[in-house]
Motif scaffolding. Structure first.
Motif, mmCIF file in Angstrom:
data_model
loop_
_atom_site.group_PDB
_atom_site.id
_atom_site.type_symbol
_atom_site.label_atom_id
_atom_site.label_comp_id
_atom_site.label_asym_id
_atom_site.label_seq_id
_atom_site.Cartn_x
_atom_site.Cartn_y
_atom_site.Cartn_z
ATOM 1 N N SER A 201 0.014 7.248 -3.866
ATOM 2 C CA SER A 201 0.419 6.035 -3.159
ATOM 3 C C SER A 201 0.095 6.210 -1.681
ATOM 4 N N GLU A 202 -0.532 5.212 -1.079
ATOM 5 C CA GLU A 202 -0.911 5.294 0.332
ATOM 6 C C GLU A 202 -0.369 4.114 1.126
ATOM 7 N N ILE A 203 0.682 3.489 0.598
ATOM 8 C CA ILE A 203 1.301 2.362 1.285
ATOM 9 C C ILE A 203 1.858 2.790 2.641
ATOM 10 N N GLY A 204 2.569 3.918 2.678
ATOM 11 C CA GLY A 204 3.112 4.391 3.947
ATOM 12 C C GLY A 204 2.022 4.713 4.951
ATOM 13 N N LEU A 205 0.958 5.359 4.500
ATOM 14 C CA LEU A 205 -0.156 5.699 5.384
ATOM 15 C C LEU A 205 -0.840 4.456 5.930
ATOM 16 N N MET A 206 -1.009 3.445 5.093
ATOM 17 C CA MET A 206 -1.702 2.239 5.542
ATOM 18 C C MET A 206 -0.923 1.533 6.653
ATOM 19 N N ARG A 207 0.402 1.482 6.527
ATOM 20 C CA ARG A 207 1.144 0.784 7.576
ATOM 21 C C ARG A 207 1.258 1.608 8.851
ATOM 22 N N THR A 208 1.474 2.914 8.732
ATOM 23 C CA THR A 208 1.698 3.722 9.929
ATOM 24 C C THR A 208 0.403 4.101 10.634
ATOM 25 N N HIS A 209 -0.688 4.289 9.881
ATOM 26 C CA HIS A 209 -1.940 4.728 10.488
ATOM 27 C C HIS A 209 -2.920 3.588 10.752
ATOM 28 N N LEU A 210 -2.874 2.548 9.955
ATOM 29 C CA LEU A 210 -3.889 1.496 10.061
ATOM 30 C C LEU A 210 -3.272 0.123 10.308
ATOM 31 N N SER A 211 -2.173 0.103 11.049
ATOM 32 C CA SER A 211 -1.555 -1.180 11.380
ATOM 33 C C SER A 211 -2.477 -2.052 12.226
ATOM 34 N N ALA A 212 -3.438 -1.448 12.924
ATOM 35 C CA ALA A 212 -4.382 -2.233 13.727
ATOM 36 C C ALA A 212 -5.207 -3.182 12.865
ATOM 37 N N LEU A 213 -5.374 -2.852 11.601
ATOM 38 C CA LEU A 213 -6.120 -3.751 10.712
ATOM 39 C C LEU A 213 -5.404 -5.078 10.523
ATOM 40 N N GLU A 214 -4.085 -5.081 10.734
ATOM 41 C CA GLU A 214 -3.301 -6.281 10.469
ATOM 42 C C GLU A 214 -3.600 -7.412 11.445
ATOM 43 N N SER A 215 -4.241 -7.108 12.570
ATOM 44 C CA SER A 215 -4.645 -8.169 13.496
ATOM 45 C C SER A 215 -5.993 -8.766 13.121
ATOM 46 N N HIS A 216 -6.695 -8.138 12.207
ATOM 47 C CA HIS A 216 -8.009 -8.611 11.777
ATOM 48 C C HIS A 216 -7.999 -9.199 10.375
ATOM 49 N N PHE A 217 -7.082 -8.711 9.529
ATOM 50 C CA PHE A 217 -7.059 -9.107 8.120
ATOM 51 C C PHE A 217 -5.629 -9.327 7.656
ATOM 52 N N VAL A 218 -5.487 -9.999 6.550
ATOM 53 C CA VAL A 218 -4.274 -9.890 5.740
ATOM 54 C C VAL A 218 -4.530 -8.701 4.820
ATOM 55 N N VAL A 219 -3.837 -7.603 5.070
ATOM 56 C CA VAL A 219 -4.121 -6.339 4.390
ATOM 57 C C VAL A 219 -3.182 -6.177 3.199
ATOM 58 N N ALA A 220 -3.744 -6.105 2.011
ATOM 59 C CA ALA A 220 -2.974 -5.895 0.782
ATOM 60 C C ALA A 220 -3.261 -4.483 0.274
ATOM 61 N N THR A 221 -2.231 -3.653 0.209
ATOM 62 C CA THR A 221 -2.373 -2.261 -0.233
ATOM 63 C C THR A 221 -1.776 -2.110 -1.616
ATOM 64 N N LEU A 222 -2.565 -1.667 -2.540
ATOM 65 C CA LEU A 222 -2.156 -1.563 -3.941
ATOM 66 C C LEU A 222 -1.635 -0.174 -4.265
ATOM 67 N N ASP A 223 -0.531 -0.122 -4.991
ATOM 68 C CA ASP A 223 -0.150 1.095 -5.709
ATOM 69 C C ASP A 223 -0.769 0.975 -7.094
ATOM 70 N N ARG A 224 -1.832 1.746 -7.345
ATOM 71 C CA ARG A 224 -2.463 1.692 -8.655
ATOM 72 C C ARG A 224 -1.470 2.075 -9.738
ATOM 73 N N ARG A 225 -1.745 1.625 -10.947
ATOM 74 C CA ARG A 225 -0.867 1.917 -12.075
ATOM 75 C C ARG A 225 -0.604 3.420 -12.170
ATOM 76 N N GLY A 226 0.677 3.778 -12.191
ATOM 77 C CA GLY A 226 1.065 5.176 -12.277
ATOM 78 C C GLY A 226 1.443 5.795 -10.955
ATOM 79 N N GLY A 227 1.172 5.123 -9.830
ATOM 80 C CA GLY A 227 1.447 5.709 -8.528
ATOM 81 C C GLY A 227 2.476 4.927 -7.737
ATOM 82 N N GLY A 228 3.334 5.630 -6.979
ATOM 83 C CA GLY A 228 4.288 4.970 -6.101
ATOM 84 C C GLY A 228 5.183 4.000 -6.852
ATOM 85 N N GLY A 229 5.240 2.760 -6.351
ATOM 86 C CA GLY A 229 6.056 1.747 -6.995
ATOM 87 C C GLY A 229 5.513 1.282 -8.327
ATOM 88 N N SER A 230 4.311 1.727 -8.692
ATOM 89 C CA SER A 230 3.708 1.379 -9.991
ATOM 90 C C SER A 230 3.825 2.510 -11.007
#
Length: 463
Positions: A201-230
């Motif tokens: 799961s890389e949800i935490g990494l995406m928000r803390t490390h790549l929050s700058a992307l949120e000003s350019h995109f609507v960023v959807a981060t997936l927990d693939r089946r079997g990982g994290g919340g999935s």
């Protein structure tokens, strides 16, 4: 049952009822939560039901032996009933570093959430006659209450003023997959990020490390089946196939296209997720405006052959003869079980001088139960999916993409991945194709050099 009636019931019948109740709960738990409680609701209900069964057993038997007998009956029936469930978290313990983690985070956590409240409640049920026993039970009850409160804290993602910030579950081919969606402007292009390792799961990494992307995109981060919340969506593992994983990506893509009213979105995928992402882009190019791979995987078997040689050579020169012996004993990949890949997971970063990976678990997007299951989710999902991906080779299956294909690679990418990627990139045909190399970045350049990665990505696909 009235106390008088209970006392009049023969002791053998009372014991039989107590043990049968615990065993029945163990069987029910094996079908309901075969890998132990994986969600907040499952954890809390497990504690409540186990306490109820334990208290009833203690009250019925009026014997301190119920404190041991009830959890024992539950544990035995649970293990028997879930015998057909496979994976490191439920298999027999394995004598290795990851094996210890599997026991502690698997059976250990399950025991904390089921056996502990059952035994404590059984003590109350049989009656606490001594002052010392009452004090100990009171202290343990306080600990159990603190655990319950910590478990009950829900996952959330901090708000984005004027934008979108959502942590949701998406129905995908019969699975419930977790998705984090964040962006400062809902009108911006939508970007779907597919993470790397199976079960990671890389949800935490995406928000803390790549929050700058949120000003350019609507960023959807997936927990693939079997990982994290999935992770709860892992079973049945018989359906955990590359084709199923690609179908999940496409289903989540359709969810985003519908929710944000877009014909096409950007697909960004990392490492093991990029193997599947490229297949998704090939199958349905009409859904994507571009495909972006980073730490791109191409052929897992070919990569693992290189990993085997490089780690063995490193271990020989760096003074780790036990690693050399372990690799020689198990032979060359591919392997059919998770444990044979353990040397790769333990030593690849050292062999290739990669920066240590970070899971970034101390964020509100993860519940306590999800944090505890981080490595077990990876191990169980790896065991189910990775052997079935060995026949995939993008050099054969994705020779052409009908969408722009862009790649952001670390300058110090591991040879096991960079060699197959170089061969694939040279032959790949696409309407537009470009490779950007991040100086100093390794396999996880996306998180190691986030500012450079954001600059590279926005330069490739715009916003």
């Amino acid at each position: 049952m009235p106390l008088r009636t209970l006392v009049e019931t023969p002791p053998r019948l009372r014991w039989a009822a107590a043990v049968l109740a615990a065993a029945a709960w163990g069987v029910a738990a094996a079908f309901w939560t075969p890998r132990g409680p994986l969600t907040t609701a499952q954890a809390l209900w497990s504690m409540v039901i186990s306490a109820g069964v334990g208290f009833g057993a203690g009250r019925a038997t009026r014997s301190r032996w119920a404190i041991l007998a009830t959890p024992f009956a539950y544990a035995i029936s649970l293990e028997i009933a879930r015998a057909d469930v496979t994976g490191p978290s439920v298999d027999l313990p394995h004598p290795s570093p990851f094996g210890v983690i599997a026991v502690v985070a698997g059976r250990g956590l399950h025991g904390l959430l089921a056996l502990f409240p059952m035994a404590l409640a059984a003590a109350y049920g049989c009656g606490l006659r001594r002052r010392r026993g009452r004090l100990l039970a009171g202290a343990l009850t306080a600990i159990l209450a603190l655990i319950a409160v910590a478990v009950a804290v829900p996952a959330r993602t901090p708000g984005v003023p004027g934008g979108v910030a959502d942590l949701t579950l998406v129905d995908a081919n019969g699975h419930r997959l977790r998705l984090m969606i964040r962006g400062q402007d809902p009108a911006r292009p939508v970007l779907l990020y597919v993470p790397g390792a199976p079960g990671g799961s890389e949800i935490g990494l995406m928000r803390t490390h790549l929050s700058a992307l949120e000003s350019h995109f609507v960023v959807a981060t997936l927990d693939r089946r079997g990982g994290g919340g999935s992770y709860p969506a892992l079973d049945p593992t018989s359906t955990m196939t590359p084709q199923d994983s690609v179908a999940d990506i496409l289903a989540v893509t359709d969810y985003l296209r519908s929710r944000f009213q877009r014909d096409r979105i950007v697909l960004l995928a990392h490492s093991g997720g990029s193997l599947l992402g490229a297949l998704a882009a090939r199958q349905h190019p009409e859904k994507y405006s571009a495909y972006v791979g980073t730490g791109q995987a191409v052929d897992l078997e070919a990569s693992d052959q290189l990993f085997y040689d490089d780690i063995r050579a490193w271990a020989g020169t760096a003074g780790h003869p036990e690693v050399v012996r372990a690799l020689e004993r198990q032979g060359r990949p591919p392997y059919r079980d998770f444990w044979s890949y353990e040397p790769f997971l333990l030593y690849a970063n050292q062999a290739y001088a990669q920066r240590p990976p970070s899971f970034e678990l101390g964020v509100p997007e993860y519940t306590l139960v999800q944090r505890a299951h981080t490595l077990n989710a990876l191990m169980d999902t790896w065991a189910a999916l990775y052997p079935r991906e060995q026949d995939l080779d993008l050099r054969r299956e994705v020779t052409e993409l009908a969408v722009p294909a862009y790649f952001v690679q670390g300058e110090n990418e591991m040879r096991g991945l960079s060699v197959p990627f170089g061969e694939w990139y040279e032959q790949l045909r696409a309407p537009a194709k470009r490779l950007v190399t991040i100086p100093g970045g390794g396999h996880r350049a996306i998180f190691e050099e986030p500012d450079r990665f954001v600059a590279a990505l926005t330069g490739l696909v715009g916003s």
